[in-house]
Design a protein around this motif. Structure first.
Motif, mmCIF file in Angstrom:
data_model
loop_
_atom_site.group_PDB
_atom_site.id
_atom_site.type_symbol
_atom_site.label_atom_id
_atom_site.label_comp_id
_atom_site.label_asym_id
_atom_site.label_seq_id
_atom_site.Cartn_x
_atom_site.Cartn_y
_atom_site.Cartn_z
ATOM 1 N N ARG A 327 0.829 -1.205 0.000
ATOM 2 C CA ARG A 327 0.000 0.000 0.000
ATOM 3 C C ARG A 327 0.863 1.254 0.000
ATOM 4 N N VAL A 328 2.044 1.158 0.606
ATOM 5 C CA VAL A 328 2.984 2.280 0.566
ATOM 6 C C VAL A 328 3.515 2.459 -0.849
ATOM 7 N N VAL A 329 3.865 1.350 -1.502
ATOM 8 C CA VAL A 329 4.370 1.403 -2.872
ATOM 9 C C VAL A 329 3.337 2.031 -3.811
ATOM 10 N N GLN A 330 2.078 1.711 -3.609
ATOM 11 C CA GLN A 330 1.024 2.243 -4.466
ATOM 12 C C GLN A 330 0.945 3.765 -4.421
ATOM 13 N N ARG A 331 1.383 4.364 -3.319
ATOM 14 C CA ARG A 331 1.297 5.821 -3.183
ATOM 15 C C ARG A 331 2.508 6.539 -3.767
ATOM 16 N N LYS A 334 2.184 9.170 -6.900
ATOM 17 C CA LYS A 334 0.777 9.316 -7.272
ATOM 18 C C LYS A 334 0.055 10.405 -6.487
ATOM 19 N N VAL A 335 0.663 10.924 -5.432
ATOM 20 C CA VAL A 335 -0.049 11.846 -4.552
ATOM 21 C C VAL A 335 0.596 13.227 -4.571
ATOM 22 N N SER A 336 1.777 13.317 -4.019
ATOM 23 C CA SER A 336 2.513 14.584 -3.955
ATOM 24 C C SER A 336 3.970 14.268 -3.674
ATOM 25 N N SER A 337 4.827 15.259 -3.821
ATOM 26 C CA SER A 337 6.250 15.039 -3.547
ATOM 27 C C SER A 337 6.464 14.723 -2.067
ATOM 28 N N ALA A 338 5.679 15.370 -1.192
ATOM 29 C CA ALA A 338 5.816 15.100 0.246
ATOM 30 C C ALA A 338 5.407 13.674 0.569
ATOM 31 N N ALA A 339 4.294 13.219 -0.020
ATOM 32 C CA ALA A 339 3.832 11.851 0.215
ATOM 33 C C ALA A 339 4.845 10.847 -0.318
ATOM 34 N N THR A 340 5.415 11.144 -1.472
ATOM 35 C CA THR A 340 6.426 10.245 -2.046
ATOM 36 C C THR A 340 7.649 10.165 -1.144
ATOM 37 N N GLU A 341 8.074 11.287 -0.600
ATOM 38 C CA GLU A 341 9.249 11.284 0.283
ATOM 39 C C GLU A 341 8.995 10.456 1.547
ATOM 40 N N HIS A 342 7.803 10.612 2.127
ATOM 41 C CA HIS A 342 7.470 9.808 3.307
ATOM 42 C C HIS A 342 7.419 8.325 2.950
ATOM 43 N N ALA A 343 6.843 8.004 1.800
ATOM 44 C CA ALA A 343 6.728 6.608 1.378
ATOM 45 C C ALA A 343 8.108 5.990 1.134
ATOM 46 N N ALA A 362 7.846 -7.844 -0.911
ATOM 47 C CA ALA A 362 6.587 -7.123 -1.123
ATOM 48 C C ALA A 362 6.779 -5.955 -2.086
ATOM 49 N N VAL A 363 7.937 -5.282 -2.012
ATOM 50 C CA VAL A 363 8.223 -4.172 -2.925
ATOM 51 C C VAL A 363 8.281 -4.663 -4.357
ATOM 52 N N VAL A 364 8.979 -5.766 -4.571
ATOM 53 C CA VAL A 364 9.104 -6.322 -5.921
ATOM 54 C C VAL A 364 7.746 -6.774 -6.446
ATOM 55 N N LYS A 365 6.997 -7.452 -5.607
ATOM 56 C CA LYS A 365 5.687 -7.967 -6.003
ATOM 57 C C LYS A 365 4.735 -6.840 -6.375
ATOM 58 N N ASN A 367 5.531 -4.115 -7.858
ATOM 59 C CA ASN A 367 6.134 -3.347 -8.948
ATOM 60 C C ASN A 367 6.873 -2.115 -8.431
ATOM 61 N N GLY A 368 7.382 -2.230 -7.214
ATOM 62 C CA GLY A 368 8.042 -1.099 -6.588
ATOM 63 C C GLY A 368 9.396 -0.758 -7.183
ATOM 64 N N VAL A 369 10.119 -1.765 -7.693
ATOM 65 C CA VAL A 369 11.441 -1.498 -8.258
ATOM 66 C C VAL A 369 11.325 -0.568 -9.466
ATOM 67 N N THR A 370 10.330 -0.816 -10.313
ATOM 68 C CA THR A 370 10.111 0.051 -11.464
ATOM 69 C C THR A 370 9.859 1.486 -11.024
ATOM 70 N N LYS A 371 9.010 1.642 -10.005
ATOM 71 C CA LYS A 371 8.694 2.994 -9.532
ATOM 72 C C LYS A 371 9.924 3.687 -8.963
ATOM 73 N N ILE A 372 10.758 2.936 -8.256
ATOM 74 C CA ILE A 372 11.968 3.532 -7.685
ATOM 75 C C ILE A 372 12.926 3.953 -8.797
ATOM 76 N N LEU A 373 13.044 3.115 -9.838
ATOM 77 C CA LEU A 373 13.875 3.461 -10.991
ATOM 78 C C LEU A 373 13.372 4.735 -11.667
ATOM 79 N N LEU A 374 12.077 4.799 -11.854
ATOM 80 C CA LEU A 374 11.485 5.992 -12.474
ATOM 81 C C LEU A 374 11.649 7.218 -11.593
ATOM 82 N N LEU A 375 11.509 7.022 -10.305
ATOM 83 C CA LEU A 375 11.613 8.138 -9.369
ATOM 84 C C LEU A 375 12.981 8.787 -9.442
#
Length: 419
Positions: A327-331, A334-343, A362-365, A367-375
């Motif tokens: 649920r943290v990865v999903q955010r 998608k919300v704001s820069s502050a929310a992303t930093e906390h996540a 859980a991060v890999v499952k 799709n968190g690695v992709t998001k971290i790469l994009l981030l």
């Protein structure tokens, strides 16, 4: 008869959520929401077992009179009637003059039976304008009197609760005008019964009063010592956590989250929050699809706080069914820069600092690695970029000994090479 040219604004909290009319006999359900007695009685008589405003299932269908709100409505109605009856050429007169208000404040000092009526009138005076609130803040002895009223309202009597609610509302309305918050905090924390009264309001007060109580607690959490005193007061954390349920009023949730963030600096407070079920409550909040930006930021910020202790990490990762990492990865992004930093900070804590295997999976499952790469390719802050790099190093390191992570990660973003 009401003149056609007289425009009267009805305060929203005077209206019944069902009929939208001004309440004649306000009563509160166990959820804390107040309705007009006739409207809620019809709702319950029709066989419903939920709160109409929140749709929360009622544990009991009993309701209690909201005498504080009833009195405020009466005072407001009287003032409206005076305006209606005044000559057309005369402008509406204020409910009370400043001299009359000073007289009411002096009557509060006597702790007589008239204190409730006097404070009710003062609250209505405060609602009228910013100027009135500034006047009250500067009135000699008014703030100390409110503190004393709160301290004396901890005997458990229903009348004392009504007086405590009024004191909370008055103090909440003028708190932003109080320049010396440290002095206010000192005076309130010296009298332990003040905190007890605030807890009683959190437990049994109306929605508006509970919001005010949480805001006052946040306002007096001015330093490490005061934060600790508040957090370790019996039932404070428990009651604040009850406010952050997704079924509750959004303003109530926001006040509860802000106060919890304010008092949760010390490690032992974070551990206590974890033991009280904070992670589970925050996880439920993150499941809410319609959570506002500001609310999401607060939820993730509080989750970040508890992720800094090992007890919090254990709860955040938990079993696969209860893990909130996804649920943290999903955010992320998608919300704001502050929310992303906390996540990202939460993920960095559980995956990199504590090296929790379940969290990494859980991060890999999710799709968190992709998001971290994009981030890392966005205009994120240096801190977020560093934490993201640390996370990717963990996944690359783990992949050398396992086929679970980056070595076997199937993604459309394989052109990104952060290493």
């Amino acid at each position: 008869m009401v003149r056609d040219d007289l425009y009267i604004t009805v305060p929203s909290f005077f209206r019944c959520p069902i009929s939208l009319d001004v309440m004649k006999s306000p009563v509160s359900l166990c959820t804390g929401v107040t309705y007009d007695r006739s409207s809620i009685q019809r709702w319950l008589d029709d066989g419903n077992n939920t709160c109409p405003a929140t749709m929360q299932v009622l544990h009991t269908k009993e309701f209690v009179p909201n005498r504080t709100l009833h009195r405020l409505i009466q005072i407001w109605s009287d003032s409206v009637q005076r305006r209606v009856d005044s000559p057309e050429s005369s402008p509406p007169k204020p409910l009370l003059s400043q001299d009359q208000v000073l007289g009411l404040i002096r009557r509060l000092d006597r702790h007589s039976d008239s204190s409730f009526d006097s404070l009710s009138k003062i609250v209505c005076f405060a609602r009228d304008s910013d100027e009135n609130r500034r006047f009250l803040t500067g009135a000699d002895g008014f703030v100390p009197t409110l503190v004393e009223l709160l301290a004396n309202a901890g005997d458990g009597a229903s009348r004392s609760l009504d007086l405590a609610e009024l004191a909370v509302r008055a103090l909440d309305m003028i708190r932003s005008e109080i320049a010396d918050t440290e002095k206010l905090a000192t005076s309130m924390l010296k009298q332990s019964h003040c905190l007890r009264s605030l807890v009683r309001v959190l437990q049994r007060g109306s929605v508006e009063s509970r919001i005010g109580s949480a805001r006052i607690l946040e306002a007096i959490a001015v330093d490490a010592e005061s934060k600790l005193i508040i957090a370790e007061k019996e039932e404070v954390l428990q009651e604040l956590l009850k406010l952050i349920s997704p079924e509750k009023d959004r303003s109530l949730m926001e006040a509860g989250l802000s106060c919890l963030i304010a008092v949760s600096m010390a490690r032992r407070v974070k551990v206590k929050l974890v033991n009280l079920g904070a992670v589970k409550s925050l996880g439920k909040c993150l499941e809410e699809q319609n959570l506002s930006v500001s609310m999401t930021e607060r939820v993730l910020r509080l989750l970040e706080r508890v992720s800094s202790v090992k007890e919090g990490v254990s709860e955040i990762c938990g079993s696969e069914r209860e893990c909130v990492v996804d649920r943290v990865v999903q955010r992320l992004m998608k919300v704001s820069s502050a929310a992303t930093e906390h996540a990202v900070t939460v993920l960095w804590g559980v995956c990199y600092v504590h090296r929790n295997r379940a969290a990494q999976e859980a991060v890999v499952k999710a799709n968190g690695v992709t998001k971290i790469l994009l981030l890392m390719q966005t205009n994120c802050s240096p801190a977020v970029r560093q934490m993201s790099a640390d996370l990717l190093k963990i996944f690359r390191l783990t992949s050398s000994n396992s086929t679970s992570f980056i070595s076997s990660y199937d993604t459309n973003t394989t052109h990104i090479t952060p290493f």
